[in-house]
Design a protein around this motif. Structure first.
Motif, mmCIF file in Angstrom:
data_model
loop_
_atom_site.group_PDB
_atom_site.id
_atom_site.type_symbol
_atom_site.label_atom_id
_atom_site.label_comp_id
_atom_site.label_asym_id
_atom_site.label_seq_id
_atom_site.Cartn_x
_atom_site.Cartn_y
_atom_site.Cartn_z
ATOM 1 N N GLN A 1 -16.980 14.651 -4.698
ATOM 2 C CA GLN A 1 -17.017 15.441 -5.929
ATOM 3 C C GLN A 1 -18.429 15.466 -6.507
ATOM 4 O OE1 GLN A 1 -14.108 13.954 -8.717
ATOM 5 N NE2 GLN A 1 -12.470 13.954 -7.191
ATOM 6 N N TYR A 2 -19.109 14.328 -6.437
ATOM 7 C CA TYR A 2 -20.469 14.263 -6.969
ATOM 8 C C TYR A 2 -21.389 15.241 -6.242
ATOM 9 C CZ TYR A 2 -25.194 12.679 -7.844
ATOM 10 O OH TYR A 2 -26.530 12.650 -8.169
ATOM 11 N N THR A 3 -21.287 15.326 -4.908
ATOM 12 C CA THR A 3 -22.168 16.230 -4.168
ATOM 13 C C THR A 3 -21.933 17.678 -4.592
ATOM 14 O OG1 THR A 3 -20.658 16.525 -2.265
ATOM 15 C CG2 THR A 3 -22.188 14.651 -2.193
ATOM 16 N N GLN A 4 -20.680 18.009 -4.932
ATOM 17 C CA GLN A 4 -20.380 19.367 -5.411
ATOM 18 C C GLN A 4 -20.986 19.595 -6.804
ATOM 19 O OE1 GLN A 4 -18.820 21.065 -3.147
ATOM 20 N NE2 GLN A 4 -18.506 23.033 -4.162
ATOM 21 N N LEU A 5 -20.909 18.593 -7.656
ATOM 22 C CA LEU A 5 -21.495 18.696 -8.996
ATOM 23 C C LEU A 5 -23.017 18.799 -8.919
ATOM 24 C CD1 LEU A 5 -19.327 15.994 -10.813
ATOM 25 C CD2 LEU A 5 -19.091 18.482 -10.988
ATOM 26 N N PHE A 6 -23.604 18.091 -7.976
ATOM 27 C CA PHE A 6 -25.052 18.180 -7.776
ATOM 28 C C PHE A 6 -25.437 19.602 -7.352
ATOM 29 C CE2 PHE A 6 -28.588 17.938 -4.642
ATOM 30 C CZ PHE A 6 -29.601 17.548 -5.505
ATOM 31 N N ALA A 7 -24.681 20.175 -6.411
ATOM 32 C CA ALA A 7 -24.963 21.539 -5.946
ATOM 33 C C ALA A 7 -24.830 22.540 -7.092
ATOM 34 C CB ALA A 7 -24.028 21.908 -4.798
ATOM 35 N N ALA A 8 -23.770 22.413 -7.876
ATOM 36 C CA ALA A 8 -23.545 23.334 -8.995
ATOM 37 C C ALA A 8 -24.628 23.181 -10.061
ATOM 38 C CB ALA A 8 -22.165 23.088 -9.600
ATOM 39 N N SER A 9 -25.062 21.957 -10.315
ATOM 40 C CA SER A 9 -26.118 21.728 -11.307
ATOM 41 C C SER A 9 -27.441 22.323 -10.847
ATOM 42 C CB SER A 9 -26.277 20.227 -11.575
ATOM 43 O OG SER A 9 -25.094 19.678 -12.125
ATOM 44 N N CYS A 10 -27.746 22.189 -9.560
ATOM 45 C CA CYS A 10 -28.955 22.820 -9.010
ATOM 46 C C CYS A 10 -28.891 24.332 -9.210
ATOM 47 C CB CYS A 10 -29.105 22.495 -7.528
ATOM 48 S SG CYS A 10 -29.585 20.795 -7.155
#
Length: 562
Positions: free
Chosen positions: A494-503
């Motif tokens: 989930q964190y990797t998805q949040l990182f992608a969305a934040s970028c």
């Protein structure tokens, strides 16, 4: 690495123009030849010679050593340009850079100059870490180096090493013993042309990159000079770990290139194939699939660019960001290519009918990216071990990174901060400037031109990040708090998805005049496909028009101005 190029896109575009159309058999590197080499598992020596001739290897060597390496985003994109033509050649040359990184970061000037000479002459190199008995557990390495007169004796075997046979140089991790039999992990730089008493392990057959030199080396008390040892003030293993933080990000270029080609081939087919008195492209589900793939490719590019620029702007956070990039980008491209093959239909499976069968080769070759420089599981483990600290810090305080606008600007003429290798760290210490900056941005959206619908998506992302932090803290009090537990791995994904969305969100905020990102519907599409990738996703006409325009001009699918 110093003195960064003012506009690195110029060099990437020059490489793209020089390599030419990969469907044209008159070019040195083209699809039909790549597939033919793959069929016979023949190492692409002619490709390597050609890349040497056009100066490709200069970009692996820092400028102060006579090369052109300055900004890592440039190298990422050059790797992507080569990868969209042939992944075997891209990975073989990329392995040379992987072997060079510990030297550029940790070695003395004599060793750096020695390796620079090899690379500038077009000789391949490698990084020999893994052993058959231990896999990715580098701490268990058994290859030994024991002191002898004027040097060391190497004994043992490194296995599953790309370029182990073809490479002239080898950067190798060994268990070094001193005269008192005290042991430590150390790194050596070997010039194989100067060694005797070693043997190459024969090529290992693989499903993808079948003509790559995946082999190994066996030492039998092989004598190496004292000057081969990389001596640093910290454990030798640290140099390897720091080098991998950079190489994991550069690996995204392989996946971006493969994805670009698979999307291009599928779009070509959909436009030209007539079915039921229409083209395949006229079908709503095909438009949806192509639009969604294009959006995913753009977001994967965002994650790759943000991560590559983090090497300069947030080097202390690379232990997390490099693992995020290495997990999320290959995984996303693999799933998207799987969807594209459904549109391509039977032509995906036929070996000679459509563009020499390059789609299937790209799919097989891309699958290996998730494995090397740390598998997906290993990268999730690296992130998982730091999620508790990240969540605690995000809940305690958020702040804007001081260079955030430069970091997320798509203006390639702006200067980029230099990399100081001393800033690299093997632990993030809970710092997450990407998610922290995004949360801070949401508190001052009135200062940025963001539509109501985009602001709503930002609010959704903000809430997802806060919910994630709460879940991480709740998990700390459960029996599944071990970094490798199923629950921790799920929350890490989930964190990797949040990182992608934040970028994605930060690129939108800091590029208000960008021809794509200033289009609100396209920006919303990109955020939506990252936040909530659903089979009900409907790409906007603006997104489909952009895809068609970039396809017609044969440009690299990109946010950047190729």
């Amino acid at each position: 690495m110093t003195h960064l190029t003012p506009d690195f896109l110029h060099h990437v575009q020059l490489l793209e123009n020089t390599l030419g159309d990969p469907t044209d058999a008159s070019n040195t590197i083209h699809f039909a030849r790549s597939v033919a080499l793959d069929e016979t598992q023949q190492f692409p020596e002619e490709y390597i010679s050609y890349l040497t001739h056009i100066g490709y290897f200069r970009y692996f060597v820092p400028q102060e050593l006579g090369g052109q390496l300055g900004e890592f985003s440039e190298l990422l994109l050059m790797c992507r340009a080569l990868s969209r033509r042939d992944l075997t050649a891209a990975i073989a040359t990329g392995q040379t850079m992987l072997g060079a990184l510990p030297i550029w970061l940790c070695a003395n000037q004599t060793q750096k100059k020695q390796l620079a000479k090899h690379i500038l002459e077009g000789h391949l190199g490698c990084l020999a870490l893994t052993e058959k008995r231990h896999g990715s557990n580098l701490l268990a390495s058994e290859v030994s180096a024991t002191p002898c007169t004027d040097g060391y004796l190497l004994h043992g075997e490194k296995w599953l090493i790309n370029n182990a046979t073809e490479g002239h140089t080898m950067t190798i991790l060994v268990r070094k013993y001193d005269s008192n039999q005290r042991e430590s992990l150390a790194v050596f730089l070997l010039d194989k042309t100067q060694l005797t008493d070693y043997e190459a392990i024969e090529k290992i057959n693989t499903h993808g990159i079948r003509c790559a030199d995946i082999s190994g080396v066996r030492f039998n008390n092989t004598k190496v000079p004292k000057s081969a040892l990389i001596e640093t003030n910290e454990p030798g293993m640290y140099g390897v770990l720091k080098a991998l933080q950079i190489s994991r990000i550069l690996c995204a270029g392989f996946s971006l290139g493969a994805f670009d080609t698979c999307l291009r081939l599928t779009y070509d087919f959909a436009k030209s194939r007539a079915l039921y008195q229409k083209t395949v492209l006229d079908m709503p589900t095909v438009k949806q699939g192509l639009g969604r793939s294009f959006a995913k490719l753009i977001v994967a590019e965002m994650v790759s660019l943000a991560s590559s620029k983090a090497i300069s702007y947030a080097s202390k956070s690379l232990s997390v960001y490099s693992a995020c990039c290495k997990y999320w980008v290959p995984k996303t491209t693999e799933l998207a290519i799987d969807e594209l093959k459904v549109i391509l239909g039977a032509r995906y499976y036929l070996r000679e009918e459509y563009q020499a069968g390059i789609f299937q080769k790209m799919q097989r070759d891309n699958a290996v990216v998730s494995l090397f420089d740390g598998s997906s599981q290993l990268n999730l483990g690296l992130i998982s071990s730091q999620t508790n600290a990240i969540a605690a810090k995000l809940l305690a305080q958020v702040e804007l990174h001081q260079d955030l606008e430069l970091w997320f600007s798509l203006d390639t003429t702006k200067p980029v901060a230099n990399l100081d290798s001393h800033d690299l760290s093997i632990n993030n210490m809970g710092n997450d400037p990407v998610l922290s900056s995004f949360l801070a941005i949401t508190e001052q959206l009135h200062e940025h031109t963001v539509t109501a619908s985009l602001a709503q998506q930002f609010a959704v992302l903000k809430q997802q990040i806060l919910n994630w932090c709460d879940c991480v803290q709740t998990l700390q009090h459960s029996e599944q708090n071990e970094p490798t537990s199923i629950a921790r791995f799920a929350i890490t994904k989930q964190y990797t998805q949040l990182f992608a969305a934040s970028c994605c969100a930060l690129f939108i905020v800091y590029n208000p005049e960008h021809p794509l990102l200033s289009n609100n519907t396209i920006a919303e599409d990109l955020l939506q496909v990252t936040l909530n990738d659903s089979d009900l996703f409907e790409p906007s006409e603006a997104l489909l028009h952009t895809l068609n325009t970039q396809h017609q001009t044969q440009a690299i699918y990109s946010l950047l101005n190729f």
